[in-house]
Write a protein that holds these residues in place. Structure first.
Motif, PDB file in Angstrom:
ATOM      1  N   SER A   9      35.963  20.195  12.047  1.00  0.00           N
ATOM      2  CA  SER A   9      36.030  19.131  13.048  1.00  0.00           C
ATOM      3  C   SER A   9      34.612  18.660  13.317  1.00  0.00           C
ATOM      4  O   SER A   9      33.654  19.423  13.169  1.00  0.00           O
ATOM      5  N   PRO A  10      34.449  17.413  13.720  1.00  0.00           N
ATOM      6  CA  PRO A  10      33.107  16.932  14.047  1.00  0.00           C
ATOM      7  C   PRO A  10      32.436  17.797  15.120  1.00  0.00           C
ATOM      8  O   PRO A  10      31.247  18.087  15.021  1.00  0.00           O
ATOM      9  N   ALA A  11      33.203  18.231  16.104  1.00  0.00           N
ATOM     10  CA  ALA A  11      32.617  19.049  17.179  1.00  0.00           C
ATOM     11  C   ALA A  11      32.110  20.387  16.631  1.00  0.00           C
ATOM     12  O   ALA A  11      31.015  20.840  16.985  1.00  0.00           O
ATOM     13  N   ALA A  12      32.904  21.003  15.758  1.00  0.00           N
ATOM     14  CA  ALA A  12      32.482  22.282  15.177  1.00  0.00           C
ATOM     15  C   ALA A  12      31.251  22.101  14.291  1.00  0.00           C
ATOM     16  O   ALA A  12      30.338  22.935  14.314  1.00  0.00           O
ATOM     17  N   LEU A  13      31.219  21.013  13.531  1.00  0.00           N
ATOM     18  CA  LEU A  13      30.061  20.739  12.684  1.00  0.00           C
ATOM     19  C   LEU A  13      28.810  20.489  13.515  1.00  0.00           C
ATOM     20  O   LEU A  13      27.724  20.948  13.178  1.00  0.00           O
ATOM     21  N   ARG A  14      28.965  19.771  14.621  1.00  0.00           N
ATOM     22  CA  ARG A  14      27.811  19.517  15.492  1.00  0.00           C
ATOM     23  C   ARG A  14      27.342  20.822  16.156  1.00  0.00           C
ATOM     24  O   ARG A  14      26.148  21.024  16.359  1.00  0.00           O
ATOM     25  N   GLU A  15      28.274  21.702  16.464  1.00  0.00           N
ATOM     26  CA  GLU A  15      27.913  23.016  17.005  1.00  0.00           C
ATOM     27  C   GLU A  15      27.145  23.825  15.955  1.00  0.00           C
ATOM     28  O   GLU A  15      26.142  24.463  16.274  1.00  0.00           O
ATOM     29  N   ASP A  16      27.611  23.787  14.714  1.00  0.00           N
ATOM     30  CA  ASP A  16      26.897  24.460  13.626  1.00  0.00           C
ATOM     31  C   ASP A  16      25.489  23.890  13.477  1.00  0.00           C
ATOM     32  O   ASP A  16      24.521  24.637  13.335  1.00  0.00           O
ATOM     33  N   ALA A  17      25.382  22.565  13.517  1.00  0.00           N
ATOM     34  CA  ALA A  17      24.078  21.911  13.380  1.00  0.00           C
ATOM     35  C   ALA A  17      23.137  22.343  14.500  1.00  0.00           C
ATOM     36  O   ALA A  17      21.960  22.623  14.252  1.00  0.00           O
ATOM     37  N   ALA A 133      25.328  19.220   8.201  1.00  0.00           N
ATOM     38  CA  ALA A 133      26.456  19.366   9.120  1.00  0.00           C
ATOM     39  C   ALA A 133      26.626  18.117   9.984  1.00  0.00           C
ATOM     40  O   ALA A 133      27.756  17.652  10.199  1.00  0.00           O
ATOM     41  N   ARG A 134      25.511  17.547  10.467  1.00  0.00           N
ATOM     42  CA  ARG A 134      25.600  16.325  11.266  1.00  0.00           C
ATOM     43  C   ARG A 134      26.136  15.161  10.421  1.00  0.00           C
ATOM     44  O   ARG A 134      26.948  14.360  10.899  1.00  0.00           O
ATOM     45  N   ALA A 135      25.701  15.061   9.176  1.00  0.00           N
ATOM     46  CA  ALA A 135      26.169  13.986   8.298  1.00  0.00           C
ATOM     47  C   ALA A 135      27.671  14.125   8.033  1.00  0.00           C
ATOM     48  O   ALA A 135      28.401  13.122   8.029  1.00  0.00           O
ATOM     49  N   ARG A 136      28.126  15.346   7.826  1.00  0.00           N
ATOM     50  CA  ARG A 136      29.568  15.561   7.609  1.00  0.00           C
ATOM     51  C   ARG A 136      30.357  15.214   8.866  1.00  0.00           C
ATOM     52  O   ARG A 136      31.442  14.641   8.779  1.00  0.00           O
TER      53      ARG A 136
END
Length: 146
Positions: A9-17, A133-136
């Motif tokens: 999910s975008p939120a999870a990817l932004r958290e990873d970033a 991660a932000r790009a994804r």
């Protein structure tokens, strides 16, 4: 990691970033300390001691396991190896590691250069992971809006 996992999910990817950036920030602070402080007063003193005083006829590498807690890089362990390499999964909670070759009698300036180079490499890797991660996340959000 490349490609897009359907469970991301975008939120999870932004958290990873954000986590990757936090680790990179912690490593940058450690790098600044390495460059600006005496080794004996730094968090990398144990690594320096192992690298510069271990018998190279027995050991060939030393790894410092690093965990970033609340933005601060903490050296959780140093391990000498006769051969092979460690993976971060071996030490629970380890975010990254740097591995240096044993060089009995290594001078502090050489240690600072070598360890600094390894830290810089890890920082760049974490910054790249954060950007990816932000790009994804952006890509997933764009697709959701279409």
């Amino acid at each position: 990691m490349t490609g897009t996992d359907s469970s991301e999910s975008p939120a999870a990817l932004r958290e990873d970033a954000a986590r990757y950036d936090e680790i990179a920030d912690g490593l940058e602070d450690l790098l600044a300390e390495l460059r600006d402080e005496e080794i004996k007063d730094s968090r990398l003193e144990g690594l320096f001691d192992e690298v510069s005083s271990s018998d190279p006829n027995i050991w060939n590498t030393v790894s410092a396991f690093i965990d970033v807690e609340d933005g601060e890089a903490v050296i959780t362990d140093e391990s000498k190896l006769a051969r092979g390499s460690w993976a971060p999964e071996i030490i629970e909670g380890c975010d990254t590691l740097i591995t240096l070759d044993i060089e009995y009698g290594m001078m502090p300036d050489e240690f600072k250069y070598t360890a600094g180079k390894k830290l810089t490499q890890r920082i760049e890797e974490f910054r790249e992971q954060a950007a990816d991660a932000r790009a994804r996340a952006d890509d997933l959000e764009r697709r959701a809006d279409e």
